[in-house]
Write a protein that holds these residues in place. Structure first.
Motif, PDB file in Angstrom:
ATOM      1  N   GLN A  97      -3.432 -26.535 -96.921  1.00  0.00           N
ATOM      2  CA  GLN A  97      -3.469 -25.338 -95.254  1.00  0.00           C
ATOM      3  C   GLN A  97      -4.647 -23.966 -96.283  1.00  0.00           C
ATOM      4  N   ASN A  98      -5.785 -24.548 -97.226  1.00  0.00           N
ATOM      5  CA  ASN A  98      -6.258 -24.209 -97.516  1.00  0.00           C
ATOM      6  C   ASN A  98      -7.445 -24.683 -96.671  1.00  0.00           C
ATOM      7  N   GLN A  99      -7.098 -25.888 -96.060  1.00  0.00           N
ATOM      8  CA  GLN A  99      -8.642 -26.165 -95.974  1.00  0.00           C
ATOM      9  C   GLN A  99      -8.650 -25.195 -94.196  1.00  0.00           C
ATOM     10  N   SER A 100      -7.382 -25.167 -93.527  1.00  0.00           N
ATOM     11  CA  SER A 100      -6.796 -25.262 -92.417  1.00  0.00           C
ATOM     12  C   SER A 100      -7.773 -23.932 -91.365  1.00  0.00           C
ATOM     13  N   PHE A 101      -7.949 -24.446 -90.813  1.00  0.00           N
ATOM     14  CA  PHE A 101      -8.213 -23.449 -89.654  1.00  0.00           C
ATOM     15  C   PHE A 101      -7.690 -22.724 -89.028  1.00  0.00           C
ATOM     16  N   VAL A 102      -8.400 -20.934 -89.276  1.00  0.00           N
ATOM     17  CA  VAL A 102      -7.050 -19.826 -88.441  1.00  0.00           C
ATOM     18  C   VAL A 102      -8.476 -19.303 -87.679  1.00  0.00           C
ATOM     19  N   GLY A 103      -8.084 -18.588 -86.275  1.00  0.00           N
ATOM     20  CA  GLY A 103      -9.032 -18.398 -85.434  1.00  0.00           C
ATOM     21  C   GLY A 103      -8.689 -18.864 -84.353  1.00  0.00           C
ATOM     22  N   GLU A 104      -9.996 -19.047 -83.630  1.00  0.00           N
ATOM     23  CA  GLU A 104      -9.503 -19.287 -82.203  1.00  0.00           C
ATOM     24  C   GLU A 104     -10.899 -20.530 -81.949  1.00  0.00           C
ATOM     25  N   ILE A 105     -10.276 -21.184 -81.167  1.00  0.00           N
ATOM     26  CA  ILE A 105     -11.532 -21.880 -81.275  1.00  0.00           C
ATOM     27  C   ILE A 105     -11.249 -23.155 -79.487  1.00  0.00           C
ATOM     28  N   TYR A 106     -12.122 -23.370 -78.968  1.00  0.00           N
ATOM     29  CA  TYR A 106     -12.054 -24.175 -77.110  1.00  0.00           C
ATOM     30  C   TYR A 106     -13.186 -24.629 -76.924  1.00  0.00           C
ATOM     31  N   ASP A 107     -13.143 -24.812 -75.960  1.00  0.00           N
ATOM     32  CA  ASP A 107     -14.355 -25.880 -74.993  1.00  0.00           C
ATOM     33  C   ASP A 107     -14.780 -26.683 -75.898  1.00  0.00           C
ATOM     34  N   VAL A 108     -14.551 -27.235 -76.555  1.00  0.00           N
ATOM     35  CA  VAL A 108     -14.588 -28.379 -77.407  1.00  0.00           C
ATOM     36  C   VAL A 108     -14.725 -29.732 -76.644  1.00  0.00           C
ATOM     37  N   ASN A 109     -16.466 -29.500 -76.717  1.00  0.00           N
ATOM     38  CA  ASN A 109     -16.865 -31.450 -75.737  1.00  0.00           C
ATOM     39  C   ASN A 109     -17.656 -31.946 -76.438  1.00  0.00           C
ATOM     40  N   MET A 110     -18.032 -33.091 -76.332  1.00  0.00           N
ATOM     41  CA  MET A 110     -18.531 -34.427 -76.857  1.00  0.00           C
ATOM     42  C   MET A 110     -19.204 -35.223 -75.888  1.00  0.00           C
ATOM     43  N   TRP A 111     -20.326 -35.522 -76.569  1.00  0.00           N
ATOM     44  CA  TRP A 111     -21.495 -36.695 -75.928  1.00  0.00           C
ATOM     45  C   TRP A 111     -21.280 -38.163 -77.104  1.00  0.00           C
ATOM     46  N   ASP A 112     -21.747 -38.520 -75.854  1.00  0.00           N
ATOM     47  CA  ASP A 112     -22.383 -39.800 -76.785  1.00  0.00           C
ATOM     48  C   ASP A 112     -23.853 -39.854 -76.735  1.00  0.00           C
ATOM     49  N   SER A 113     -24.083 -39.001 -76.847  1.00  0.00           N
ATOM     50  CA  SER A 113     -25.645 -38.991 -77.166  1.00  0.00           C
ATOM     51  C   SER A 113     -25.844 -37.707 -77.381  1.00  0.00           C
ATOM     52  N   VAL A 114     -27.543 -37.522 -77.665  1.00  0.00           N
ATOM     53  CA  VAL A 114     -28.020 -36.523 -77.957  1.00  0.00           C
ATOM     54  C   VAL A 114     -27.976 -35.113 -77.215  1.00  0.00           C
ATOM     55  N   LEU A 115     -27.485 -34.241 -76.327  1.00  0.00           N
ATOM     56  CA  LEU A 115     -28.829 -33.248 -75.668  1.00  0.00           C
ATOM     57  C   LEU A 115     -29.746 -32.942 -75.847  1.00  0.00           C
ATOM     58  N   SER A 116     -29.977 -31.976 -75.301  1.00  0.00           N
ATOM     59  CA  SER A 116     -31.509 -31.270 -75.316  1.00  0.00           C
ATOM     60  C   SER A 116     -31.286 -29.463 -75.629  1.00  0.00           C
ATOM     61  N   GLN A 117     -31.867 -29.366 -76.210  1.00  0.00           N
ATOM     62  CA  GLN A 117     -31.639 -27.952 -76.980  1.00  0.00           C
ATOM     63  C   GLN A 117     -31.468 -26.873 -75.510  1.00  0.00           C
ATOM     64  N   ILE A 144     -28.680 -27.366 -74.338  1.00  0.00           N
ATOM     65  CA  ILE A 144     -27.181 -26.612 -75.184  1.00  0.00           C
ATOM     66  C   ILE A 144     -26.988 -25.184 -74.445  1.00  0.00           C
ATOM     67  N   GLN A 145     -28.581 -24.429 -74.022  1.00  0.00           N
ATOM     68  CA  GLN A 145     -28.615 -23.722 -73.757  1.00  0.00           C
ATOM     69  C   GLN A 145     -27.348 -23.334 -72.764  1.00  0.00           C
ATOM     70  N   ASP A 146     -28.109 -24.290 -71.549  1.00  0.00           N
ATOM     71  CA  ASP A 146     -27.047 -24.235 -70.481  1.00  0.00           C
ATOM     72  C   ASP A 146     -25.819 -24.053 -71.313  1.00  0.00           C
ATOM     73  N   LEU A 147     -26.066 -24.559 -71.856  1.00  0.00           N
ATOM     74  CA  LEU A 147     -23.666 -24.585 -72.233  1.00  0.00           C
ATOM     75  C   LEU A 147     -23.295 -23.138 -72.821  1.00  0.00           C
ATOM     76  N   LEU A 148     -24.010 -22.441 -73.458  1.00  0.00           N
ATOM     77  CA  LEU A 148     -23.823 -21.428 -73.788  1.00  0.00           C
ATOM     78  C   LEU A 148     -23.777 -20.646 -72.723  1.00  0.00           C
ATOM     79  N   SER A 149     -24.521 -20.366 -71.691  1.00  0.00           N
ATOM     80  CA  SER A 149     -24.487 -19.611 -70.782  1.00  0.00           C
ATOM     81  C   SER A 149     -23.875 -19.647 -69.197  1.00  0.00           C
TER      82      SER A 149
END
Ligand code: CA
Ligand code: CA
Length: 200
Positions: free
Chosen positions: A142-162, A165-170
């Protein structure tokens, strides 16, 4: 969009996310939106992918506020703006061929670090949000657990361009995650995790 709220510190609340494909990876981009009111008092797990014997990919907010990730062994650490109570868009990128790894905080890139060149992430594990498994898939602390809010978790098998990543942010349209696509992800909650629907 579905969002996950982890209201309290536990060793039992977690979420399992089923990926779209095997996580046998030689490169990845992992992004999420995250907010936590935990201060620098302890380490906080942000993402865990665990196989039978290894923490194949763990992303942490470290005790000292640095962000880090670990590919089955020693980690790589980044000094970045710290996570806090207001939502942060966080991405981690890594490429095996060059070892280039970086963290993006709200679209801003950290310096590049060379980490685990020629390594490969192995398939056959489970993706866990909210807890760090030290076994497959149990032994949460529990001393390593996450507390808070998390969402929009996405993963790719490649490196996206900067730019991507900025498009994802917006929230502009980008190629959906081909390893995890949050909009269609199979999410199973355990314990006190609450799923809420956000208008974005
Ligand atoms: Ca642990
Ligand atoms: Ca662990």
């Amino acid at each position: 969009m579905t969002s996950l709220v982890f209201p309290t510190e536990t060793s039992s609340s977690y979420v399992e996310v089923t990926p779209l494909k095997s996580l046998e990876l030689s490169a990845f981009t992992l992004c999420m939106r995250v907010a936590t009111e935990l201060r620098g008092e302890r380490e906080v797990i942000l993402f865990a992918y665990r196989t039978q014997n290894y923490d194949e990919l763990n992303v942490w907010r470290e005790l000292n506020g640095r962000l880090s990730f670990y590919l089955a062994g020693e980690g790589v650490f980044f000094r970045t703006p710290e996570l806090g109570p207001m939502e942060t868009h966080l991405c981690v990128t890594w490429d095996s061929q060059s070892g280039a790894s970086a963290i993006f905080v709200d679209g801003r890139k950290s310096l590049t670090k060379i980490y685990k060149k020629n390594h490969r992430i192995r398939s056959g594990g489970k993706i866990i949000l909210g807890q760090d498994p030290d076994n497959f898939v149990r032994d949460f602390d529990q001393n390593q657990s996450f507390v808070g809010e998390i969402y929009d978790v996405n993963m790719w098998d490649s490196v996206l361009s900067q730019t991507e990543i900025q498009d994802l942010l917006s929230r502009k349209q980008v190629q959906p995650g081909n390893v995890i696509d949050w909009n269609s992800a199979n999410i199973r909650t355990h314990g006190q995790v609450q799923m809420v629907s956000l208008e974005v």
